[in-house]
Design an enzyme around this catalytic site. Structure first.
Site, PDB file in Angstrom:
ATOM      1  N   HIS A   1       0.853  -1.183   0.000  1.00 21.56           N
ATOM      2  CA  HIS A   1       0.000   0.000   0.000  1.00 21.56           C
ATOM      3  C   HIS A   1       0.892   1.236   0.000  1.00 21.56           C
ATOM      4  CE1 HIS A   1      -3.951  -1.831   1.758  1.00 21.56           C
ATOM      5  NE2 HIS A   1      -3.399  -2.626   0.841  1.00 21.56           N
TER       6      HIS A   1
ATOM      7  N   GLU B   1       0.874   3.943   1.701  1.00 23.26           N
ATOM      8  CA  GLU B   1       1.280   4.412   3.029  1.00 23.26           C
ATOM      9  C   GLU B   1       2.436   3.589   3.593  1.00 23.26           C
ATOM     10  OE1 GLU B   1      -1.799   3.572   1.885  1.00 23.26           O
ATOM     11  OE2 GLU B   1      -3.309   4.243   3.332  1.00 23.26           O
TER      12      GLU B   1
ATOM     13  N   CYS C   1      -6.437   1.999   5.625  1.00 22.98           N
ATOM     14  CA  CYS C   1      -7.065   0.764   6.091  1.00 22.98           C
ATOM     15  C   CYS C   1      -6.491   0.412   7.471  1.00 22.98           C
ATOM     16  CB  CYS C   1      -6.790  -0.365   5.089  1.00 22.98           C
ATOM     17  SG  CYS C   1      -5.045  -0.855   5.024  1.00 22.98           S
TER      18      CYS C   1
ATOM     19  N   CYS D   1      -2.610  -0.087   7.423  1.00 23.33           N
ATOM     20  CA  CYS D   1      -1.839   1.154   7.299  1.00 23.33           C
ATOM     21  C   CYS D   1      -1.993   2.048   8.531  1.00 23.33           C
ATOM     22  CB  CYS D   1      -2.229   1.896   6.030  1.00 23.33           C
ATOM     23  SG  CYS D   1      -1.796   0.964   4.539  1.00 23.33           S
TER      24      CYS D   1
END
Length: 187
Positions: free
Chosen positions: A84, A86, A114, A117
């Site tokens: 991801h 992040e 999410c 993260c």
């Protein structure tokens, strides 16, 4: 990392302080809120994810007024379930700073993080999070959970939401609309 550092060193977003970004976000131009430069860069990163069919999410980390990391989702590109934007940006920032604590950093991301993260932000002791669109399906900051402001966890992260939300949401809507029309379902 060297390649990414070269790209960041020449970008126009260097030297923008968090206070300048906050001021920029609050000023009105033709009746619209201006988007801080790091969020504009995060939107650019999100668009880059489209080149390899990843969900268009971008993240930028600012430390002491300087952009030190900028990434986008790479799950499809790398076949890595945790790639991801992040996570990748926090890894790059920690590597550059030579420490895992990101307490003097602000993470700008186009979509509400999410649970994975958000948990990583708490574990990294992130100082501040600025995000664009809310994530009604998997958001773990305000949509479903309050992981960054939980009494249960040992660190709280200051949060500003809705910055660049319209642009972020439209990028995501367009991506999923196209994906559904090509496959008949979401990825």
């Amino acid at each position: 990392m060297a390649q990414r550092s070269d790209r960041l060193s020449s970008n126009e977003f260097r030297g923008v302080s968090n206070s300048e970004c906050e001021t920029s976000a609050m000023s009105a131009h033709d009746g619209h809120r201006a988007i801080p430069d790091p969020m504009e860069q995060a939107l650019g990163e999100a668009r880059a994810a489209l080149e390899h069919h990843d969900v268009p999410v971008g993240a930028v980390i600012v430390h002491r007024g300087e952009v030190i990391a900028a990434r986008h989702n790479e799950r499809e590109l790398t076949h890595d379930p945790v790639a991801h934007a992040e996570i990748l940006a926090m890894r790059d920032a920690a590597q550059l700073l030579g420490q895992w604590r990101l307490d003097e950093c602000t993470l700008y991301v186009t979509l509400e993080p999410c649970a994975m993260c958000a948990g990583a932000a708490v574990n990294a002791r992130l100082g501040r999070l600025v995000y664009g669109a809310h994530d009604p399906k998997a958001g773990a900051v305000s949509s479903h959970f309050g992981l960054l402001d939980s009494d249960v966890l040992n660190h709280r992260v200051e949060v500003t939401s809705g910055v660049g939300a319209d642009e972020s949401a439209e990028l995501l809507r367009s991506f999923f609309r196209e994906r559904r029309s090509n496959t008949g379902r979401e990825p």
